[in-house]
Write an enzyme that holds these catalytic residues in place. Structure first.
Site, PDB file in Angstrom:
ATOM      1  N   HIS A 123       0.681  -0.685  -0.129  1.00 58.31           N
ATOM      2  CA  HIS A 123       0.079   0.344   0.188  1.00 58.31           C
ATOM      3  C   HIS A 123       0.854   1.276   0.239  1.00 58.31           C
ATOM      4  O   HIS A 123       1.994   1.101   0.492  1.00 58.31           O
ATOM      5  CB  HIS A 123      -0.882  -0.325   1.067  1.00 58.31           C
ATOM      6  CG  HIS A 123      -1.655   0.690   1.576  1.00 58.31           C
ATOM      7  ND1 HIS A 123      -1.586   2.510   1.906  1.00 58.31           N
ATOM      8  CD2 HIS A 123      -2.434   0.378   1.128  1.00 58.31           C
ATOM      9  CE1 HIS A 123      -2.472   3.238   2.135  1.00 58.31           C
ATOM     10  NE2 HIS A 123      -3.648   2.028   1.514  1.00 58.31           N
ATOM     11  N   ASP A 200       2.651  -4.468   8.131  1.00 61.32           N
ATOM     12  CA  ASP A 200       1.707  -3.924   7.674  1.00 61.32           C
ATOM     13  C   ASP A 200       0.437  -4.527   8.418  1.00 61.32           C
ATOM     14  O   ASP A 200      -0.010  -5.414   7.460  1.00 61.32           O
ATOM     15  CB  ASP A 200       1.756  -3.215   6.825  1.00 61.32           C
ATOM     16  CG  ASP A 200       0.433  -3.013   5.867  1.00 61.32           C
ATOM     17  OD1 ASP A 200      -0.567  -2.292   6.706  1.00 61.32           O
ATOM     18  OD2 ASP A 200       0.530  -1.971   5.446  1.00 61.32           O
ATOM     19  N   GLN A 203      -4.610  -5.270   6.520  1.00 61.72           N
ATOM     20  CA  GLN A 203      -5.922  -6.208   6.219  1.00 61.72           C
ATOM     21  C   GLN A 203      -5.524  -7.828   6.948  1.00 61.72           C
ATOM     22  O   GLN A 203      -6.389  -9.017   6.464  1.00 61.72           O
ATOM     23  CB  GLN A 203      -5.209  -6.175   4.800  1.00 61.72           C
ATOM     24  CG  GLN A 203      -5.476  -4.624   4.027  1.00 61.72           C
ATOM     25  CD  GLN A 203      -7.152  -4.718   4.299  1.00 61.72           C
ATOM     26  OE1 GLN A 203      -8.369  -5.051   4.210  1.00 61.72           O
ATOM     27  NE2 GLN A 203      -7.469  -2.714   3.315  1.00 61.72           N
ATOM     28  N   LYS A 226     -10.871  -0.980  10.155  1.00 60.01           N
ATOM     29  CA  LYS A 226     -10.662  -1.483   9.595  1.00 60.01           C
ATOM     30  C   LYS A 226     -10.896  -3.058  10.169  1.00 60.01           C
ATOM     31  O   LYS A 226     -11.032  -4.052   9.502  1.00 60.01           O
ATOM     32  CB  LYS A 226      -9.202  -1.706   8.847  1.00 60.01           C
ATOM     33  CG  LYS A 226      -9.702  -0.736   7.691  1.00 60.01           C
ATOM     34  CD  LYS A 226      -8.188  -1.751   7.209  1.00 60.01           C
ATOM     35  CE  LYS A 226      -7.442   0.011   6.230  1.00 60.01           C
ATOM     36  NZ  LYS A 226      -7.999   0.385   5.382  1.00 60.01           N
ATOM     37  N   CYS A 375      -4.567   2.506  -3.857  1.00 54.97           N
ATOM     38  CA  CYS A 375      -3.204   2.930  -2.696  1.00 54.97           C
ATOM     39  C   CYS A 375      -2.184   2.525  -3.632  1.00 54.97           C
ATOM     40  O   CYS A 375      -1.235   1.743  -2.357  1.00 54.97           O
ATOM     41  CB  CYS A 375      -3.955   3.167  -1.652  1.00 54.97           C
ATOM     42  SG  CYS A 375      -4.386   4.293  -1.356  1.00 54.97           S
TER      43      CYS A 375
HETATM   44  N1  PLP Z   1      -1.894  -1.072   4.610  1.00 59.67           N
HETATM   45  C1  PLP Z   1      -2.995  -1.897   3.848  1.00 59.67           C
HETATM   46  C2  PLP Z   1      -2.669  -2.996   3.579  1.00 59.67           C
HETATM   47  C3  PLP Z   1      -4.030  -0.640   3.714  1.00 59.67           C
HETATM   48  O1  PLP Z   1      -5.134  -1.422   2.975  1.00 59.67           O
HETATM   49  C4  PLP Z   1      -4.280   0.547   4.718  1.00 59.67           C
HETATM   50  C5  PLP Z   1      -6.140   1.266   4.438  1.00 59.67           C
HETATM   51  O2  PLP Z   1      -6.685   0.938   3.209  1.00 59.67           O
HETATM   52  C6  PLP Z   1      -3.510   0.585   5.416  1.00 59.67           C
HETATM   53  C7  PLP Z   1      -2.223   0.406   5.265  1.00 59.67           C
HETATM   54  C8  PLP Z   1      -3.271   2.762   5.349  1.00 59.67           C
HETATM   55  O3  PLP Z   1      -4.902   2.242   6.778  1.00 59.67           O
HETATM   56  P1  PLP Z   1      -5.059   3.606   7.003  1.00 59.67           P
HETATM   57  O4  PLP Z   1      -6.008   4.102   6.270  1.00 59.67           O
HETATM   58  O5  PLP Z   1      -6.028   3.158   7.970  1.00 59.67           O
HETATM   59  O6  PLP Z   1      -3.839   4.060   7.972  1.00 59.67           O
END
Ligand code: PLP
Length: 416
Positions: A123, A200, A203, A226, A375
């Site tokens: 992401h 990270d 998900q 999430k 993203c």
């Molecule tokens: N990393 C992953 C794999 C994501 O799917 C997301 C959000 O969709 C993020 C990071 C960023 O999360 P946040 O916008 O809640 O900080």
């Protein structure tokens, strides 16, 4: 079996009528999940009955709010099986958690020419944070490639390490492909080189249990919103020996012990990383969300979501011109559904119908999905596409909703 009808009653928004369609089919859970009453009511109760700034007050309400906030930290600790609550830092979300590590770890341990290893499925939050460090310090970014199916090329990992490698930062589950990355193996390889790993977990946390001690990751990030919690709060887990050695991220109240114009001493963990008034109501909401998930149990959640994913993969594959990105096998060698490589996310493209048109028309038919690059532009480039349509499931989704998605796609296909 999940008591789905009962569960859905906990989420009033699922009963909403959108346009003239009833009920709403919400399949955009990878972007954010809906919130159960238990979360919203706990937060409302705290605002109505407890609200006071935490940590600094001697009065009753402040102490009660502080107790709630610290109890929430303990709930998160238990959820991740961290060793101590001082390893749990509240942030605004995964993005802030990753930026914190990139910034503080980069400041303490990286200099020009040092390297971070990422993967091709990341992401943007796990790419751009490191690029900012690249601009500040001249570090290098190296990337683990993926197969055409979106699986991490484990055979390429070892060769990316050298004496300049300082950290690895990798997503647990891809938000585009739903692929579950082999983080355990990557951590094992990294540790053999003496290199720490940030995972990270944006998900993964909503879908299966995470035990940070068992994973042996050095840092772990996730977002409250999430996993059925409120927006604006997330978590950075860090092993104490790493967090202790990092400089603070931001300066302000809460993160200090003493301040003079000549010299400031910093607070203990985790407060060193929590400058300013924390979102102590959101931490309560997050704790109630984690309680909610725990009370249902990940065994039941996983079984339900894997059934839904396998069902959706097989139904969607019936559609002429359907292209599903990522691994599509749903039946393992034992004849049983096998979605071990794939979590509750399906990215697809139907013939030459633009993903934006598909998403817009699905919306008019009462089905919420996400469209675009999600993203993850470098991944889109790797797949040779601009974007996809993405359906992502949560514990309250049903097979009937998958059927509704299928019927809507077929209808849209006829329009074209
Ligand atoms: N990393 C992953 C794999 C994501 O799917 C997301 C959000 O969709 C993020 C990071 C960023 O999360 P946040 O916008 O809640 O900080």
């Amino acid at each position: 079996m999940l008591p789905i009808d009962q569960i859905r009653k906990d989420f009033p928004i699922l009963g909403r009528k959108i346009y003239d369609k009833y009920p709403l089919v919400y399949l955009d859970n990878a972007a954010t999940t809906q919130k159960p009453r238990q979360v919203v009511e706990a937060m409302a109760d705290e605002y109505y009955n407890v609200n006071a700034n935490v940590h600094r007050g001697v009065h009753f309400l402040s102490q009660q709010a502080t107790d709630l906030h610290e109890a929430s930290r303990e709930t998160v600790r238990r959820f991740l099986n961290a060793r101590t609550a001082s390893e749990i830092v509240f942030t605004r979300g995964t993005t802030e958690s990753i930026n914190l590590v990139a910034s503080c770890f980069g400041q303490a341990f990286m200099k020009e020419g040092d390297e971070v290893i990422l993967t091709e499925v990341e992401h943007h939050s796990n790419i751009v944070s490191w690029q900012l460090l690249q601009q500040r310090k001249g570090i290098k970014i190296r990337v683990i490639p993926i197969t055409d199916d979106g699986l991490i090329r484990l055979d390429c990992v070892e060769a990316l390490f050298n004496e300049r490698t300082k950290i690895v930062s990798i997503s647990h589950v891809s938000n585009v492909l739903g692929t579950v990355n082999p983080v355990r193996e990557v951590i094992r390889i990294a540790h053999a080189h003496g290199v720490p790993v940030l995972v990270d977990g944006a998900q993964s946390t909503p879908h299966f249990p995470v035990d940070v001690q068992e994973l042996d990751c050095d840092f772990f990030a996730f977002s409250g919103h999430k996993i059925y919690g409120p927006t604006g709060i997330g978590v950075l887990y860090g092993k104490e020996q790493w967090l202790d050695r990092l400089p603070p991220y931001m300066g302000g109240g809460e993160m200090i012990k003493t301040v003079s114009f000549e010299r400031t001493t910093f607070n203990d963990l985790p407060y060193k990383f929590e400058a300013g008034t924390p979102d102590y109501v959101a931490s309560t909401g997050l704790a109630r969300a984690l309680d909610y998930v725990s009370s249902i149990g990940f065994d039941a959640i996983e079984a339900h979501e894997q059934d839904l994913t396998a069902y959706a993969l097989s139904r969607l594959s019936e559609i002429l011109g359907m292209h599903i990105y990522g691994p599509t096998q749903t039946i393992g060698p034992d004849g049983q559904p096998d979605v071990s490589h794939r979590d509750a996310v399906i990215s697809f493209q139907v013939g030459n119908i633009h993903h934006l048109d598909m998403g817009t028309l699905l919306d008019r038919l009462g089905i919420a999905v996400r469209t675009g690059h999600h993203c993850a532009e470098p991944l889109m480039r790797r797949l040779g596409i601009e974007g996809t349509c993405r359906a992502s499931f949560a514990l309250y989704n049903t097979r009937e909703e998958v059927d509704a998605l299928l019927a809507a796609i077929l209808r849209i296909q006829q329009m074209f």
